[in-house]
Design an enzyme around this catalytic site. Structure first.
Site, PDB file in Angstrom:
ATOM      1  N   ASP A  84      26.429  -7.255   2.014  1.00  0.00           N
ATOM      2  CA  ASP A  84      26.057  -6.488   3.207  1.00  0.00           C
ATOM      3  C   ASP A  84      25.367  -7.456   4.148  1.00  0.00           C
ATOM      4  O   ASP A  84      24.384  -8.106   3.771  1.00  0.00           O
ATOM      5  CB  ASP A  84      25.096  -5.354   2.843  1.00  0.00           C
ATOM      6  CG  ASP A  84      25.777  -4.238   2.057  1.00  0.00           C
ATOM      7  OD1 ASP A  84      27.012  -4.150   2.113  1.00  0.00           O
ATOM      8  OD2 ASP A  84      25.067  -3.465   1.397  1.00  0.00           O
ATOM      9  N   ASP A 113      31.936   6.375   2.756  1.00  0.00           N
ATOM     10  CA  ASP A 113      30.568   6.569   2.267  1.00  0.00           C
ATOM     11  C   ASP A 113      30.396   8.063   2.052  1.00  0.00           C
ATOM     12  O   ASP A 113      30.474   8.844   3.007  1.00  0.00           O
ATOM     13  CB  ASP A 113      29.544   6.068   3.287  1.00  0.00           C
ATOM     14  CG  ASP A 113      29.664   4.564   3.530  1.00  0.00           C
ATOM     15  OD1 ASP A 113      30.101   3.854   2.598  1.00  0.00           O
ATOM     16  OD2 ASP A 113      29.322   4.103   4.632  1.00  0.00           O
TER      17      ASP A 113
END
Length: 258
Positions: free
Chosen positions: A11, A130
């Site tokens: 990330d 997500d």
């Protein structure tokens, strides 16, 4: 049976690798090029780079980072974050990405997935989902799709959305449980299995890995084709090699060595 893949996830925000819990509380984990090189040496099958604040901050693509990584790392790179148009897909592929991940942009414009797949091939289009559990105790399980780094609910059902994305030409689904992200409590196996069993394309399980057994569970109990993890690799708790060894011992086919 095809080898199951282990994919470290980086990330990235503002050019640094970070890791959070439940999509917040980010802490610095290092330089993306150095970390990617380390995972390549350890035998990772692929690496996923997600610019987790590009969409919400309205920032451009991380082309410089991808060019730097691609010049030193020779395993497939999946890149996501800030992809808003067909031109962005082309620019990232030209910078050295092998696959492009779309999340918020797929929800905003599902046709983008169809167009990108038609132009570049399904094999390089990944749709990242997500998902957060929204069903109450005792109800049939339901998960909602969230966008903008987990900040925005969409009302979309995660399983139905995964099915639609596969029909539109996504070659792979990257499925993250927001409830498990960074918790080290293991994948949401119910979610992973529901999506994996619903779509004809590979599913990458993500969110919650705390030990090597969790990785094996994602494959054996979650029916995923690949498992993605961040914290356990970034902070040196395990190497990718140890993870592969463990999975091989559990009877899961993995690629070991070149």
């Amino acid at each position: 049976m095809l080898a199951k893949r282990i994919i470290p996830c980086l990330d990235v925000t503002n050019g640094r690798v970070v890791k959070g819990v439940n999509f917040v509380e980010l802490r610095d984990a290092g330089d993306p090029v150095e970390i990617a090189r380390r995972y390549d040496e350890q035998g990772a099958d692929e690496i996923t780079f997600l610019d987790i604040t590009a969409t919400s901050d309205g920032r451009d693509l991380m082309l410089g980072i991808i060019e730097a990584v691609a010049s030193q790392v020779f395993i497939p790179l999946t890149v996501g974050g800030g992809v808003r148009a067909l031109e962005d897909v082309r620019r990232l592929l030209n910078a050295g990405a092998d696959k492009i991940s779309m999340n918020s942009s797929a929800v905003a414009n599902p046709q983008l997935v169809s167009d990108a797949s038609a132009r570049h091939g399904a094999q390089c289009i990944v749709v990242a989902i997500d998902a957060k559990k929204v069903s109450a105790e005792g109800e049939a399980p339901r998960w909602e799709v969230f966008t903008h780094g987990g900040r925005k609910g969409t009302g979309l059902d995660a399983v139905a959305w995964a099915r639609e994305m596969a029909q539109r030409g996504a070659g792979e689904i990257l499925l993250t449980s927001m409830d498990r992200d960074g918790t080290k409590a293991g994948f949401d196996l119910e979610l992973t299995r529901a999506v994996s069993d619903a779509v004809p394309v590979p599913v990458i399980a993500s969110g919650g890995v705390g030990n090597l057994q969790h990785l094996a569970d994602g494959i054996q109990r979650g029916h995923a084709d690949a498992v993605l993890a961040a914290s356990i690799f970034h902070y040196g708790e395990y190497t990718v090699g140890q993870a592969k060894q463990f999975m091989a011992e559990q009877g899961i086919p993995v690629r070991i060595g070149s």
